[in-house]
Design a protein around this motif. Structure first.
Motif, mmCIF file in Angstrom:
data_model
loop_
_atom_site.group_PDB
_atom_site.id
_atom_site.type_symbol
_atom_site.label_atom_id
_atom_site.label_comp_id
_atom_site.label_asym_id
_atom_site.label_seq_id
_atom_site.Cartn_x
_atom_site.Cartn_y
_atom_site.Cartn_z
ATOM 1 N N THR A 156 45.048 46.331 54.551
ATOM 2 C CA THR A 156 46.443 45.965 54.321
ATOM 3 C C THR A 156 46.462 44.631 53.579
ATOM 4 N N TRP A 157 47.304 44.544 52.570
ATOM 5 C CA TRP A 157 47.433 43.308 51.800
ATOM 6 C C TRP A 157 48.569 42.484 52.382
ATOM 7 N N LEU A 158 48.220 41.247 52.765
ATOM 8 C CA LEU A 158 49.218 40.354 53.330
ATOM 9 C C LEU A 158 49.796 39.493 52.198
ATOM 10 N N PRO A 159 50.851 38.724 52.499
ATOM 11 C CA PRO A 159 51.564 38.062 51.395
ATOM 12 C C PRO A 159 50.672 37.282 50.426
ATOM 13 N N LEU A 160 49.718 36.490 50.939
ATOM 14 C CA LEU A 160 48.881 35.708 50.029
ATOM 15 C C LEU A 160 48.026 36.617 49.156
ATOM 16 N N GLY A 161 47.423 37.625 49.773
ATOM 17 C CA GLY A 161 46.569 38.548 49.029
ATOM 18 C C GLY A 161 47.346 39.296 47.966
ATOM 19 N N LEU A 162 48.561 39.675 48.329
ATOM 20 C CA LEU A 162 49.390 40.432 47.394
ATOM 21 C C LEU A 162 49.762 39.580 46.184
ATOM 22 N N ARG A 163 49.985 38.291 46.413
ATOM 23 C CA ARG A 163 50.314 37.412 45.278
ATOM 24 C C ARG A 163 49.135 37.326 44.314
ATOM 25 N N THR A 164 47.939 37.122 44.871
ATOM 26 C CA THR A 164 46.763 37.006 44.005
ATOM 27 C C THR A 164 46.477 38.331 43.301
ATOM 28 N N LEU A 165 46.608 39.412 44.039
ATOM 29 C CA LEU A 165 46.413 40.735 43.459
ATOM 30 C C LEU A 165 47.381 40.946 42.283
ATOM 31 N N GLY A 166 48.624 40.579 42.481
ATOM 32 C CA GLY A 166 49.629 40.740 41.428
ATOM 33 C C GLY A 166 49.276 39.942 40.183
ATOM 34 N N LYS A 167 48.694 38.754 40.377
ATOM 35 C CA LYS A 167 48.341 37.927 39.218
ATOM 36 C C LYS A 167 47.175 38.530 38.450
ATOM 37 N N ILE A 168 46.211 39.074 39.184
ATOM 38 C CA ILE A 168 45.089 39.741 38.512
ATOM 39 C C ILE A 168 45.609 40.950 37.744
ATOM 40 N N GLU A 169 46.432 41.752 38.404
ATOM 41 C CA GLU A 169 47.000 42.931 37.744
ATOM 42 C C GLU A 169 47.742 42.531 36.476
ATOM 43 N N GLN A 170 48.474 41.419 36.548
ATOM 44 C CA GLN A 170 49.276 41.039 35.392
ATOM 45 C C GLN A 170 48.400 40.633 34.212
ATOM 46 N N ILE A 171 47.295 39.965 34.492
ATOM 47 C CA ILE A 171 46.380 39.589 33.404
ATOM 48 C C ILE A 171 45.779 40.847 32.782
ATOM 49 N N VAL A 172 45.399 41.781 33.625
ATOM 50 C CA VAL A 172 44.829 43.027 33.111
ATOM 51 C C VAL A 172 45.878 43.791 32.291
ATOM 52 N N ARG A 173 47.075 43.916 32.854
ATOM 53 C CA ARG A 173 48.158 44.640 32.171
ATOM 54 C C ARG A 173 48.462 44.020 30.818
ATOM 55 N N ASP A 174 48.524 42.700 30.834
ATOM 56 C CA ASP A 174 48.811 41.927 29.645
ATOM 57 C C ASP A 174 47.829 42.240 28.516
ATOM 58 N N GLU A 175 46.554 42.254 28.834
ATOM 59 C CA GLU A 175 45.540 42.508 27.798
ATOM 60 C C GLU A 175 45.500 43.983 27.407
#
Lengths: 610, 610
Positions: free
Chosen positions: A39-58
């Motif tokens: 289960t992803w808790l709030p902190l993990g979800l924030r970091t996960l979202g940032k990684i996803e966004q960098i990947v999505r962006d490229e």
């Protein structure tokens, strides 16, 4: 912090072996829901979202288009492609209420192929690059290391569709370039290694590995630029040897020699070589009996012969026999094979010339091996080489058994371990061995899926042509763990600012209202500047606990509002990674700290060529 | 558009009955992957992301914290709560390679409860509101209407944790307020209706319905402010009637009366009432035999009696007997029940006073009904009312069978349809009936899950107290379909700007390079202003097709660069929803169009109180 859903742990979780797992649980980024399922808790979800966004962006920048497939898929396309059978127990399968077969997606090649078949019909529709960021399911036999190898995980998978090999090469290169930019932006060290067997390497399939001692993947590199994962390394076979001087093979008594070392010692003591050279482990040939389980469920015994100074690398062996699964043979598997004298197995009883070997020809004219098992040997065992090996008699070995003279094999197999100093297949020098975490994989699939699922488009001449595909994955959740593996110290996580849950953690220490008021005001002022601030406003928690929590959470900057405020009107800005501290006048802090954070954000590598 | 993964369809898909389904498929927002399981294509994913962001935004604003649970869950918590059994075939279940029971999450109450149990221990940790936006799985017997009722869908589900009922009420209200803001921002009309049986209504559970003729939910409202879904409507039972004047019950011949209408006609013809009042359907009592399947798999026959002028509403009946599942009894179910004379079933053979009724007492002292079935009747069938109903003899009915005098039932049941003009349970006037799509549901769960899974925290006095919970869902994918249902015309979709995939679609029509150059430059200039532009740059596609595609896709503004450019130096801005057109000088278009779009974005309701 006083109302946030964050509860740090002082103790390491019992099941956590690697740092990223320990720290992500302790710092409240993830919690285990089931083996390999988190289960992803709030902190993990924030970091996960940032990684996803960098990947999505490229991915978007390179021109790939995002879609989203279901996680629950009909089994039919996977039956057509054969993967329903090939995946074995790693595939989660289920039936719906009407008895239809479904799977949880392990990866989506089939579905992408069918979608493109549905939507595209002409060469004008290609090249096409589509991707998704999506949950995958694999029922790993041994989930481990937290989210590094989970059973439910998030992957970015993209697929390219092209008319010909040359165009596929361009799609492959475009993905390779995008991946390099992604990992540069993430500040994640990576080594692209060749993942396809073949001496020349080439660009057909590469893994991106993060060098790490906790990695599951062994890879090699040479000073001359060769890099491959261990499974892809092709053994450089020596030239055949002249065996005319080798004495005839001799069976000798070898009591109490359960290991190669004891065998070598006994031979040197009792049967020294006439020329005075000592026997070594490299002179012995050991034979390992394994059981293959083929995708159709049938089992087969196989004997693998390797020089006694090398272990069999089960992952290399597994890659060589895929899609069959391989295990060390059990007592049961030996039943009905009296020719396999355990501890004393040698080629003469099992090789193709052995008296135990029979080949039956069935009514369709197919040859089928009976009576004994297939025998595959390491490529170093060339004609003319002489070996100390099992004599197929209890307590006996045979000396000077010569390949090509005294025995044969059914072929060679890449199963022996790769070692430091082995020659690179491309002649670029000795290999150096390292471990890594596979964070991405790019792969020229070719026409396998397009052929089996019937994906063709019309070419310029109106002729139907099978499309050629590539498949490109990044393990998003694994990348997060890999970042934690690289970016931590003994106190906790030390995220790069572009993936940290927050840019800044503000601590109010002490009991005075003035401290809390100032910390609150600074937090607000910095948030208003668009910065991400986590304010530790807990009143009844000691400064020590707050500092420890801030270090554990790993946000890149910490602003301490404490006793210096009353004493000298300052607050302290700490850099989590460098440890650098700086006193800042409280009344300028919003502006100064904001500037420091903006500079840190601006200095994140953008992955563009300089 | 020339390289985008968008392929519009001119024809409606064969399986699409409702407008949103038809248009979302034709406009290339979704494609079906399996029954009730859809793939999201680039346009659909963009709109989905915008809806998610509005929901996330309001959830964060209210102070809820986002987490993310797995989709694949261990079955144990669901066994403990009982839902493993209650859900029946709607639950997707599977085993992992070790034989462990798993489910695909239908909703996450159990997991949230266990997470809070793991992380919280004190009243100081509450209230706590946590939510996720996550994929859910339900194996619907009849998936329908595209993503309106799918088997894999996205839901925002949040949960509140409180110490007492009063605090739960506040959490409930906070969610209710947030939902109102969300649907206001989405410009989605909504009616919150009471979803819990109970004349007084109250706030324990409400559904947010979008009024729509294609909705599956029937709801009612009164001019006086009562609103409820049909399942929640409690029948207003009349006062008992004095039956002293009613003649004795009489069995009469009723050949050829397969329907209520033919029965009523025959009675009026052959057996007219002495007082001259005509028999009507409202005088008849019809008895429907259904089969209940209880969660433990056992089956039970049940007879439901309702006045003959009303149909049984299977959804109201289903809600009344839940968690049992209900179906019309089949031929097989009738076997062993000779007392049930099909077509002529009446209360005297089945009611508790009937000669067929036997109650067995088992060794544990539990009473068990045998010999005949349970009989439940509509609340309007009060003591003293007289009925024409089955006589339990082929071709015969009975007249003047009086409840309380001639027959009894085992109880009442809410199964009859609710009709326009029925009285509201709270006395607020006659009910009006409408249909709607359920887009959200808020629910005071209370202590059910906390009790079964052992979630307690210590109160101010150090005493363990069971936590009380609320559960609040929004069907994200269904909201998207609901928006399409409301926002479309005969040409295609007509999205509000806040959820449209793009703010503007630019069309270049004609063949001149100047047209394409200008269109390209304007697209770029508007993108550079931060606006979202889809540029239809296709060279070999007719203007007609481009216009049709733009209307089908439904982006709110269309900018046409065509022959007016050369003629008079203008381009045309069209408002997709109002149809308004406006000529703009090409050299001012970037600025003018940008301004129009920004104004449109600024005029989106923000959901804040005025």
């Amino acid at each position: 912090m006083s109302t946030s859903f964050i509860r740090t742990l002082r103790e390491d979780p019992a099941d956590a072996e690697v740092a990223s797992h320990r720290l992500l649980v302790r710092a409240c980024y993830v919690r285990r829901a089931a083996p390999g399922i988190y289960t992803w808790l709030p902190l993990g979800l924030r970091t996960l979202g940032k990684i996803e966004q960098i990947v999505r962006d490229e991915m978007n920048r390179m021109g790939a288009q995002e879609v989203h497939f279901p996680g629950l898929l009909p089994a039919d396309p996977y039956k057509t492609s054969g993967r329903w059978y090939d995946y074995g127990p790693t595939l989660f399968t289920l039936e719906d209420r009407k008895g239809g077969d479904y799977i949880l997606a392990p990866t989506h090649e089939e579905m992408f192929t069918l979608l493109v078949k549905d939507m595209c019909s002409s060469y004008k529709d290609l090249p096409l690059w589509i991707y998704q960021i999506q949950t995958k399911y694999r029922d790993e036999a041994r989930p481990r290391a937290g989210v590094i190898r989970g059973r439910e995980f998030i992957m970015k998978d993209s697929y390219s569709f092209d008319m010909d090999d040359e165009a596929l090469g361009r799609s492959y290169q475009a993905h390779r370039d995008a991946y390099e930019r992604i990992f540069t932006r993430l500040e994640l060290d990576y080594v692209p290694v060749n993942a396809m067997a073949g001496a020349m390497g080439g660009s057909h399939s590469e893994e991106f590995l993060l060098p790490s001692p906790v990695g599951e993947d062994t890879y090699v590199r040479s000073a001359g630029g060769y890099a491959a994962n261990a499974e892809a390394v092709v053994t450089v076979a020596p030239e055949p040897v002249d065996a005319s001087e080798v004495p005839a093979a001799t069976v000798v008594d070898t009591p109490d020699t359960p290991t190669i070392d004891t065998l070598v010692a006994l031979c040197n003591e009792r049967y020294p070589r006439p020329d005075g050279r000592a026997w070594t482990a490299a002179d012995t040939l050991k034979n390992l009996v394994v059981t293959l389980t083929h995708p159709d469920g049938t089992k087969e015994l196989l004997v693998v012969g390797v020089p006694g100074d090398r272990d069999v690398d089960m992952k290399r062996l597994a890659a060589s026999v895929a899609p069959a699964e391989v295990e060390i043979a059990t007592d049961e598997d030996f039943e009905g094979h009296p020719e396999l004298v355990r501890g004393y197995i040698g080629p003469t009883a099992i090789g193709p010339n052995s008296p135990n070997r029979r080949v039956e020809v069935d009514q369709d004219g197919n040859e089928r091996l009976t009576g004994s098992v297939r025998y595959l040997i390491d490529p170093r065992i060339v004609d003319g080489t002489a070996w100390v090996t099992g004599a197929n008699i209890e307590r006996c070995h045979v000396l000077n058994l010569v390949k090509g003279r005294d025995f044969e094999a059914d072929g060679t197999i890449e199963a022996a371990e790769v070692r430091d100093g082995d020659p690179a297949p491309d002649g670029s020098g000795p290999l150096e061995i390292a471990r890594g975490i596979e964070i991405a994989h790019i792969f020229e699939l070719g026409r396998k899926y397009a052929e089996s699922l019937g994906l063709t488009v019309l070419d310029e001449n109106g002729k139907a042509r099978v499309v050629t595909m590539g498949s490109y994955g990044i393990g998003i959740t694994r990348v997060l763990a890999a970042l934690a593996e690289v970016h931590h110290d003994e106190h906790g996580l030390t995220w790069p600012i572009q993936v940290a849950p927050y840019h800044l953690q503000v601590l109010a220490t002490g009991k005075e209202d003035a401290v809390f008021d100032t910390a609150q005001a600074l937090s607000q002022a910095l948030s208003d500047q668009g910065l991400e601030v986590l304010y530790d406003d807990r009143r009844k928690v000691s400064a020590g606990v707050k500092f420890a929590d801030a270090e554990l959470l790993g946000n890149p900057f910490v602003l301490v509002v404490g006793r210096d405020l009353a004493r000298q009107g300052t607050v302290e800005l700490r850099d989590r990674r460098s440890g650098e501290r700086r006193q800042v006048p409280a009344d300028q802090a919003a502006q100064v700290v904001g500037e420091v954070l903006r500079q840190a954000l601006a200095s994140v590598p953008d992955g563009r060529p300089a």
